[in-house]
Structure formats: C-alpha cells, structure tokens
Design an enzyme around this catalytic site. Structure first.
Site, short mmCIF file in Angstrom:
data_model
loop_
_atom_site.label_atom_id
_atom_site.label_comp_id
_atom_site.label_asym_id
_atom_site.label_seq_id
_atom_site.Cartn_x
_atom_site.Cartn_y
_atom_site.Cartn_z
CE LYS A 1 -36.38 -9.12 -43.81
NZ LYS A 1 -36.17 -7.73 -43.67
CD GLU B 1 -39.53 -8.86 -49.78
OE1 GLU B 1 -39.60 -9.24 -48.60
OE2 GLU B 1 -39.17 -7.71 -50.10
CG ASN C 1 -35.48 9.53 -34.21
OD1 ASN C 1 -35.70 8.45 -34.76
ND2 ASN C 1 -34.98 10.57 -34.87
CG HIS D 1 -37.91 -12.97 -45.78
ND1 HIS D 1 -38.09 -11.69 -46.27
CD2 HIS D 1 -39.15 -13.40 -45.43
CE1 HIS D 1 -39.35 -11.36 -46.20
NE2 HIS D 1 -40.03 -12.38 -45.70
CG ASN D 2 -35.33 -9.00 -47.47
OD1 ASN D 2 -36.16 -9.56 -46.75
ND2 ASN D 2 -34.94 -7.77 -47.26
CB VAL E 1 -41.12 3.15 -41.80
CG1 VAL E 1 -42.25 2.19 -42.13
CG2 VAL E 1 -41.13 4.36 -42.72
CG MET E 2 -39.18 -1.04 -40.45
SD MET E 2 -40.61 -2.07 -40.73
CE MET E 2 -40.09 -3.62 -40.03
N GLY F 1 -42.83 -5.28 -43.13
CA GLY F 1 -43.04 -3.88 -43.47
C GLY F 1 -43.71 -3.15 -42.32
CB SER G 1 -39.93 -10.06 -42.76
OG SER G 1 -40.73 -9.90 -43.93
CG ASN H 1 -33.42 -5.49 -43.89
OD1 ASN H 1 -33.74 -6.49 -43.24
ND2 ASN H 1 -34.27 -4.87 -44.69
P1 NDP Z 1 -36.54 4.85 -41.97
O1 NDP Z 1 -35.77 5.50 -43.05
O2 NDP Z 1 -38.01 5.05 -41.94
O3 NDP Z 1 -35.96 5.28 -40.56
C1 NDP Z 1 -34.59 5.23 -40.34
C2 NDP Z 1 -34.33 5.55 -38.88
O4 NDP Z 1 -32.92 5.49 -38.71
C3 NDP Z 1 -34.77 6.94 -38.47
O5 NDP Z 1 -35.22 6.92 -37.15
C4 NDP Z 1 -33.45 7.72 -38.59
O6 NDP Z 1 -33.41 8.87 -37.79
C5 NDP Z 1 -32.49 6.70 -38.09
N1 NDP Z 1 -31.13 6.98 -38.53
C6 NDP Z 1 -30.65 7.05 -39.77
N2 NDP Z 1 -29.34 7.31 -39.75
C7 NDP Z 1 -29.00 7.41 -38.45
C8 NDP Z 1 -27.78 7.67 -37.78
N3 NDP Z 1 -26.65 7.87 -38.45
N4 NDP Z 1 -27.79 7.70 -36.43
C9 NDP Z 1 -28.93 7.49 -35.74
N5 NDP Z 1 -30.12 7.24 -36.33
C10 NDP Z 1 -30.14 7.21 -37.66
O7 NDP Z 1 -36.17 3.31 -42.04
P2 NDP Z 1 -37.04 2.03 -41.69
O8 NDP Z 1 -37.71 2.22 -40.38
O9 NDP Z 1 -37.84 1.64 -42.86
O10 NDP Z 1 -35.88 0.93 -41.56
C11 NDP Z 1 -35.08 0.78 -40.40
C12 NDP Z 1 -34.30 -0.51 -40.59
O11 NDP Z 1 -35.23 -1.60 -40.73
C13 NDP Z 1 -33.44 -0.56 -41.86
O12 NDP Z 1 -32.29 -1.31 -41.61
C14 NDP Z 1 -34.32 -1.29 -42.85
O13 NDP Z 1 -33.59 -1.91 -43.86
C15 NDP Z 1 -35.00 -2.29 -41.94
N6 NDP Z 1 -36.27 -2.82 -42.40
C16 NDP Z 1 -37.18 -2.02 -43.04
C17 NDP Z 1 -38.39 -2.56 -43.48
C18 NDP Z 1 -39.42 -1.72 -44.15
O14 NDP Z 1 -40.38 -2.29 -44.69
N7 NDP Z 1 -39.30 -0.39 -44.13
C19 NDP Z 1 -38.71 -3.98 -43.26
C20 NDP Z 1 -37.71 -4.69 -42.52
C21 NDP Z 1 -36.54 -4.13 -42.13
P3 NDP Z 1 -33.82 10.31 -38.41
O15 NDP Z 1 -35.30 10.28 -38.44
O16 NDP Z 1 -33.27 11.25 -37.45
O17 NDP Z 1 -33.20 10.39 -39.76
#
Ligand code: NDP
Length: 625
Positions: A348, A355, A193, A351-352, A173-174, A295, A293, A267
C-alpha cells in the site's frame, strides 16, 4: 431467552439442560413433565404416542414458552424431532434458540445400554432416528463429547447468537464508509468510536445515516463493543496511523480472546506492522496489516484491498474483504492475500508512492500546458489523452477538476498552491534508500510538495527573477503526450521494482501480477496501463524486459528531451519528468562515471575498487599520492 434442547431419547437432553441451566441461570424444564394425563397413561402402558396425542402437549408447551419468555426464560428439553412439532412449539414465541444434540444411533444405543437399569426398546430408538428431521438452523452440539464439554460448546455458540459478525473501530471518513459497505453486504456489524470532546454524537450520527435494513449496532464503550462480536472476533481498526493504533491495541488485548483477529486498515508503516504482528502473535491474537485504497468513495463502493499477515488469519476474514472490494474486469475481487507480516502495508505504501508521482506528472503537465492554454483547452487535450492507453482514474479526476466552476470561477484557480502530505510518499522514498533501489520519481514528487509549501519564500524570491520570458516556440502537445507515456512507464517500473526487491529481501514471495490486478480497480492508481501490467508481470520480471515497452521508451526519447527543453526555457519545474528521463538514460548507459566515485572513495577512505579487467571478487587499493 428460550432454548429448546432437541434430539432423540437418550441423547442427554436432561443432563445437558440441567448443566446449561446451572451455568446460565436460566430455569430448566423437562418437556415430558407437561404431558396430559392421557399421554402419560398411554406411555405407562408402553404405547408410543402419535401426532394426535402430541398436539395438545405441544400446544401447551407453546403457551408455556410464551409465558417463560416474558419471565426468566427457559431451557426446555423436548425431543421435537419433526419440523411440524417445532412449528407448533414456536407458534406463540418464534425467537426460540434450537439446540440439536446430535450423535449416531450406535453411540446413543451404547450409552443407554451402559447406563443399566434403563430399558429402551431398540425399535423405539430406531424409529426416533427415522422420524428425526434434523433442523438446518440453530446450534448443533456433538454429543460424543462429555456433558461438561457439550455444555461449554453450547454456551460459546450461544454467545455468538445475536452477536455481530464483524466489528469496525473508528468512524472517520474511511471507517464509516467501509462500515456501510460491510453492512450493505449483509454482515451483522458492530461499530465503535471513542467519545472525544465536541464529537459526542459520532456513533449516533453514523447510525442515523445507515440504511434501516442494515444490521448495525453502535458503541462508545470498547468492552461492550467487543462483547457484541461473535468469536473469533474480527475487528477492523480504521483510525489514524501511529501511536493511536498501539493505544487501541493495548486497550483491546485484555478484553479479547485467543484467536481473535485484529485488522489494521489504516496507512501504518510496514515496519510497525511487522512489530505488531509479532507482538500480537505472542498474545495468541491474529493481526492483519491491510492496505486499503480508493478514498472515501472507494471505501463505500469498493476499494482495492491489500491484506498482509499470516495466510490462515487472512482466510478467516477473506469472505468479508472480498465482498466489499472493487471488482476487476473479470468480476474478481480487487483483494488478494499479499504476503507475510507487513507485506500488505508495504505494498500500500508503494501504491501511494506511485500515486504521488502520477499526480505530480499531471501537475507538471498542467503547468507546462498552462503557458499557452486556458483550463478549457487543457481539458480538451487531457480528455483526448484519456481516450487512449493513457487513460486513468487520476487523469479523469484531473479533467473534472479543470472543468469545475463555482460562482462562474474555476475552483482550481482559487486554490492556494501549497500541497499537503500525510507521509506515505516519503516512507516509500525512504524504502527505496533502505532497500537500495531507484525510486527517484516518487522522491521528486514528494520534494515538489515540500517546495510548494515554502510559499512565502517562493513569493519573496520570485521578485528577483526578471520575467522577460517570451513564448516564442509553439509547444508540441503530441511530444508531451509521448513524454507522459514514457514517464508513467518509468514511474510504474520504479514502484514495482521496489516491491520486487522487498519481496526478495523479506522473503515475502509476492505475486507482482496479482498486485497489479488488485490495483486495476478501486484504487487511486487504477488505469489502462495497470491492466497491461497484470499481463506483463505474468511473463516478465520487469517492464524493461518486454520489447514492446522498450520500443515505446526508445521512440519517445526525443519527445522527452523536447518537453524537458521547453520546461527549462520557460522556467517550469519539471523534476518528476526529469527523474524519469535520467533514470532511463542511466539504466541504458553502459559506462557511467562511477569509476571516478570509486576512485574518490578509495582515495579518502581506502574503500577499494574493482577493475574492468579483473575478476569481480577481486578488490584493489591505490596509494593515490
Ligand atoms: P479520519 O481523520 O477521517 O478519522 C480518523 C479516525 O481515527 C476517527 O474515527 C478518530 O476518532 C479516530 N482516532 C484518531 N485518533 C484516535 C485515537 N487516539 N484513539 C482512537 N481513535 C482515534 O481518518 P480517515 O478515515 O481518513 O483515515 C483512517 C486511516 O485510513 C488512516 O490511517 C489513513 O491514513 C487511512 N487511509 C485514509 C484514506 C483516505 O482517503 N482518507 C485512504 C486510505 C487509507 P475521533 O473522531 O474521535 O477523532
């Protein structure tokens, strides 16, 4: 690849060109070997060439360049001093990499004289310098170095040509939203990825989503991704926090180069960031623990960014982070260097924590108002609040949530009342314990989520409660509004105190006003009150040092007690509001019953106590029995 080494006579085009050819395997050509006979005759007679003489020569070189480009490429030594010569040279193939060997007149003159046996008219060198129109583009190699070093420098710069400026690992997502944001700002980007079963097309799907004008290269192989980045490599890791980060870092280390920069935008826990920062430093790699931050939408359109680490590491990536960040009311980026080590992730995390409590306050308000109001009426009340100093992003989305219907039904009414969490709220709460400060509101909010998750237990026990509560008294919404204002001040107070204490404990020298400023837009806790906070922290250490806010708290006391009493009489869990009020009562009470605690501690553990009328350095013990 076509490389043209240009520069005045004697700058070392042939020497460097041959070395470059040896190192890269690209054939070397000396432009002088392609002059027509008429030019050779003229030069042999010591006459200099004019533009008419040069024209056929340059055109023939242009044709050769076209051919070489289709074959094995070429490294061509050619003075190409004037822009119009370069235009002719690139007339048939315009992807030439221009390398200007640049040095001062005196340096080149001195070198020519030292070589001996080589005659060059001093006037000729001076006139070449006069003719030289230094290109603004291409690679500029300083010839004061040795030919080996010049060649090495050119090779390292060549590696950066056609390479991406920035890299992102993780297209969740991020990661995908931030990638689009970065590419939209004009940065050439590489994304990676991993390939997981069932998710083979993540990278190609992402590339299909991206705008055609964006310069994005996609990879599923880590080494190819790393090689696609110019040095120093700047890589944002946007994946699940925890062990996955360590695993990715370990996979990267052998394929990175000294001075590359890793940015963990997830995070991560600040203590993990502290460790990774030191570990990567020992590997001569930079590490930035970066809170993000906002989303998904914030990441795409402009998040609030909280980077921590060494300042010099941050400065390398500052332009990118500032370009993608949200902007405050004055148009400045909601991104600022926070402090050393894990300071960015700490901020951060807090912040959470703030929040969590802000969300729970709104949930408790919703519960209380629901006693006598339907969703539409609650929307009207909250919408009015949102036109005041209480306005915030979270209030705004709550209003929108309350209004949203699907198939004629409020979506909110169909959602199971079990709140999830990803841990940052509990980390914040624990940080309060570790640092010795009071952050009861975020802990209440975390516990409220936990207790909500015991749905089955709650359902079972609720059957034992005789619900003969009657709504008799008319609830005063005005009081709740004032209680809400009160609770928000205490919540922000607790959060910023936590940051202030961490700054002192870890010697991070955090700029609290600046932290409030980068939270005025892009992030989830952006609000009118955050705008106020920026100014408060310019002049004061704490909200409670300002007479204005103290007055707001004091005058809202009875509204707080009314709201709490209403929640009690109607059996509505209201813990986060209570926590705010308890904190306020305690912090404004001179004599607390802690004397008894001290006595008990001394009674069973001989922990000793201080006395009211003795110097505070003096400790006493009593034989209590
Ligand atoms: P997602 O679950 O949407 O995506 C996670 C990503 O991490 C995917 O690309 C996934 O790959 C990859 N991943 C997971 N495990 C591994 C691994 N072992 N090795 C390599 N890649 C891996 O998460 P988000 O994008 O929401 O969040 C990413 C980070 O940002 C987290 O730390 C989250 O806490 C933080 N964050 C999220 C926010 C939000 O609103 N969503 C806001 C601020 C921070 P694959 O697709 O192959 O599984």
């Amino acid at each position: 690849m076509i490389i043209v080494l240009l520069g005045v006579s004697g700058c070392g085009k042939t020497t460097v060109g041959k070395q470059l050819s040896q190192k890269t395997g690209i054939p070397f050509f000396d432009g002088d070997d392609f002059h027509p006979k008429s030019n050779i005759d003229k030069m042999t007679k010591g006459m200099s060439l004019n533009d008419n003489d040069r024209c056929p020569w340059l055109l023939s070189l242009a044709s050769n360049i076209e051919t070489w480009a289709e074959e094995n490429g070429a490294i061509l030594a050619c003075s190409a001093l004037k822009e119009r010569y370069r235009v002719v040279l690139s007339s048939k193939y315009n992807d030439i990499i221009w390398v200007h060997l640049s040095g001062s007149h005196d340096l080149i003159k001195g070198r020519i004289e030292k070589r001996g046996g080589h005659f060059m008219n001093a006037d000729l060198l001076a006139s070449q310098f006069k003719d030289l129109e230094t290109p603004e583009y291409g690679i500029h190699a300083d010839i004061s170095e040795s030919p080996e070093k010049i060649t090495e420098n050119i090779i390292s710069k060549l590696e950066n040509i056609n390479q991406s400026f920035f890299g992102v690992i993780g297209l969740g997502v991020m990661g995908s939203s931030l990638s689009l944001n970065i590419a939209e700002k004009g940065y050439a980007l590489s994304v990676y990825n991993r390939i997981a079963p069932g998710e083979e097309n993540i990278v190609s799907d992402f590339l299909n989503k991206a705008d055609e004008v964006m310069q994005i290269k996609g990879f599923t192989e880590l080494k190819a991704f790393v090689n696609s980045l110019e040095r120093p490599r700047k890589i944002l890791i946007m994946i699940k926090a925890g062990k996955a980060i360590d695993a990715v870092i370990e996979a990267l280390i052998p394929i990175l180069s000294e001075g590359d920069i890793l940015i963990d935008g997830g995070n991560s826990h600040y203590l993990d960031t502290n460790k990774r920062y030191e570990y990567l430093k020992s590997k001569q790699l930079h590490f930035i623990g970066c809170g993000v931050s906002g989303g998904e939408e914030g990441a795409r359109k402009g998040p609030s960014i909280m980077p921590g680490g060494a300042k010099e590491s941050y400065q390398i990536i500052e332009p990118v982070l500032e370009a993608i960040a949200a902007k405050d009311k004055k148009g400045n980026a909601c991104c600022a260097y926070v402090g050393l080590q894990g300071a960015g992730h700490f901020v951060k995390m807090v912040h959470n924590g703030i929040e969590y409590a802000e969300m729970q306050l709104l949930a408790e308000i919703y519960a209380l108002l629901s006693i006598t109001n339907n969703n539409e009426e609650i929307t009207t009340i909250l919408s009015q609040w949102n036109t005041t100093d209480l306005s915030s992003y979270l209030l705004e989305i709550t209003i929108n949530i309350l209004k949203t219907k699907e198939n004629g039904k409020y979506v909110l009414d169909t959602i199971l009342d079990k709140a999830g969490n990803k841990g940052t709220g509990s980390w914040s709460t624990k940080a309060g314990f570790d640092l010795g400060t009071v952050n009861t509101m975020m802990s209440s909010a975390v516990f409220a989520r936990y207790i909500s998750s015991f749905k089955e237990k709650r359902k079972h026990l609720s059957k034992f409660i005789k619900s003969d509560l009657k709504v008799t008294d008319v609830f005063d919404v005005n009081s709740l509004e004032k209680a809400y204002r009160f609770a928000r001040i205490i919540n922000h107070h607790q959060g910023f105190e936590l940051i202030r204490l961490a700054s002192k404990t870890f010697n991070w020298q955090l700029n609290i006003s600046e932290i409030a400023r980068i939270w005025t837009n892009g992030c989830i806790i952006r609000s009118e009150f955050m705008e106020t906070s920026v100014n408060v922290f310019k002049d004061y250490e704490s909200y409670l040092d300002t007479t204005d806010l103290l007055e707001v708290l004091i005058s809202a006391e009875n509204h707080m007690t009314k709201s709490i009493a209403y929640s009690l009489s109607h059996r509505v869990p209201f813990d986060t509001f209570w926590s705010a009020y308890n904190h306020w009562i305690a912090i404004t009470t001179e004599n607390l019953p802690a004397n008894l605690i001290q006595a008990q501690r001394d009674y069973f553990g001989a922990h000793m106590y201080q006395k009211i009328d003795a110097p505070k350095e003096q400790f006493f013990h009593t034989n209590w029995y």
